[in-house]
Design a protein around this motif. Structure first.
Motif, PDB file in Angstrom:
ATOM      1  N   THR A 105       2.777   3.642 -12.400  1.00 15.48           N
ATOM      2  CA  THR A 105       1.989   2.548 -11.854  1.00 15.48           C
ATOM      3  C   THR A 105       2.605   1.437 -12.769  1.00 15.48           C
ATOM      4  OG1 THR A 105       0.252   2.719 -13.448  1.00 15.48           O
ATOM      5  CG2 THR A 105      -0.004   3.675 -11.251  1.00 15.48           C
ATOM      6  N   CYS A 160      -5.511   0.008   0.126  1.00 15.39           N
ATOM      7  CA  CYS A 160      -5.868   1.320  -0.521  1.00 15.39           C
ATOM      8  C   CYS A 160      -5.009   1.426  -1.818  1.00 15.39           C
ATOM      9  CB  CYS A 160      -5.331   2.720   0.249  1.00 15.39           C
ATOM     10  SG  CYS A 160      -6.599   3.129   1.537  1.00 15.39           S
ATOM     11  N   SER A 161      -3.855   0.980  -1.884  1.00 12.74           N
ATOM     12  CA  SER A 161      -3.000   0.761  -2.978  1.00 12.74           C
ATOM     13  C   SER A 161      -3.615   0.132  -4.292  1.00 12.74           C
ATOM     14  CB  SER A 161      -1.756   0.077  -2.775  1.00 12.74           C
ATOM     15  OG  SER A 161      -1.999  -1.183  -2.380  1.00 12.74           O
ATOM     16  N   CYS A 177      -8.445   6.370   2.201  1.00 11.42           N
ATOM     17  CA  CYS A 177      -7.324   6.018   1.107  1.00 11.42           C
ATOM     18  C   CYS A 177      -7.249   7.524   0.657  1.00 11.42           C
ATOM     19  CB  CYS A 177      -8.038   5.358   0.070  1.00 11.42           C
ATOM     20  SG  CYS A 177      -8.317   3.418   0.634  1.00 11.42           S
ATOM     21  N   SER A 227      -4.857   9.309  -2.695  1.00 11.75           N
ATOM     22  CA  SER A 227      -4.068   9.097  -3.874  1.00 11.75           C
ATOM     23  C   SER A 227      -2.644   9.585  -3.595  1.00 11.75           C
ATOM     24  CB  SER A 227      -4.641   9.591  -5.230  1.00 11.75           C
ATOM     25  OG  SER A 227      -4.830  10.855  -5.258  1.00 11.75           O
ATOM     26  N   GLY A 287      -0.333   6.823  -2.205  1.00 13.31           N
ATOM     27  CA  GLY A 287      -0.130   5.736  -2.985  1.00 13.31           C
ATOM     28  C   GLY A 287      -1.527   4.878  -3.101  1.00 13.31           C
ATOM     29  N   GLY A 288      -2.659   5.549  -2.590  1.00 18.88           N
ATOM     30  CA  GLY A 288      -3.793   4.872  -2.868  1.00 18.88           C
ATOM     31  C   GLY A 288      -4.129   4.823  -4.311  1.00 18.88           C
ATOM     32  N   HIS A 303      -2.452   3.120  -6.509  1.00 20.71           N
ATOM     33  CA  HIS A 303      -1.181   3.035  -7.442  1.00 20.71           C
ATOM     34  C   HIS A 303      -0.907   1.612  -7.624  1.00 20.71           C
ATOM     35  CE1 HIS A 303       3.143   2.360  -7.789  1.00 20.71           C
ATOM     36  NE2 HIS A 303       3.235   3.869  -8.274  1.00 20.71           N
ATOM     37  N   ASP A 304      -1.663   0.599  -7.076  1.00 17.01           N
ATOM     38  CA  ASP A 304      -1.387  -0.836  -7.633  1.00 17.01           C
ATOM     39  C   ASP A 304      -2.958  -1.547  -8.480  1.00 17.01           C
ATOM     40  OD1 ASP A 304       1.437  -0.980  -6.812  1.00 17.01           O
ATOM     41  OD2 ASP A 304       0.750  -1.612  -4.963  1.00 17.01           O
TER      42      ASP A 304
END
Length: 127
Positions: A5, A33-34, A62, A64, A67-68, A70-71
């Motif tokens: 990340t 979600c990210s 979402c 993970s 990419g949920g 991730h940001d």
């Protein structure tokens, strides 16, 4: 499995139901979600926004693995300590009594030396 990340926060996934547990104000929170926080334990207290009303919701849209989270960027803790009053006594607003302030010291307090140079090595008068 860890996903890299942009922050110190790490998203993990293990193909379990907790891959779809995410924090938000509601189950279908409008945030992408990210950027939502993955709450793997399923406990509301895991959410950084818990004090503001965020909860951990199970089985959200979402994931993970996709990419949920991730940001998600964790909040920076406030460096300023909160000072709580220790007693209920309010400070006095009465004026101080007139007269010199008494400071406990072993050296007598006298007038400052003249503005010219002093040969006394204990002279430490500063402007």
């Amino acid at each position: 499995f860890l996903l890299p990340t942009a922050s110190a926060y790490q998203v993990t996934w293990n193909n379990g139901p907790e891959d779809n547990y995410f924090c938000g104000m509601k189950w279908d929170d409008p945030q992408p979600c990210s950027v939502r926080q993955n709450c793997r334990t399923g406990k509301h207290e895991e959410c950084e926004g818990f004090a503001e009303g965020e909860k951990c919701f199970a089985f959200t849209d979402c994931d993970s693995k996709a990419g949920g989270g991730h940001d998600f960027v964790p909040k920076i803790p406030d460096e300023t300590p909160t000072v709580e009053p220790t007693g209920s006594r309010m400070p006095s607003l009465a004026p101080l009594p007139p007269g010199p302030t008494k400071i406990p010291t072993e050296m007598p307090i006298g007038p400052p030396p003249p503005l010219d140079r002093s040969d006394d090595p204990t002279d430490y008068w500063f402007c």
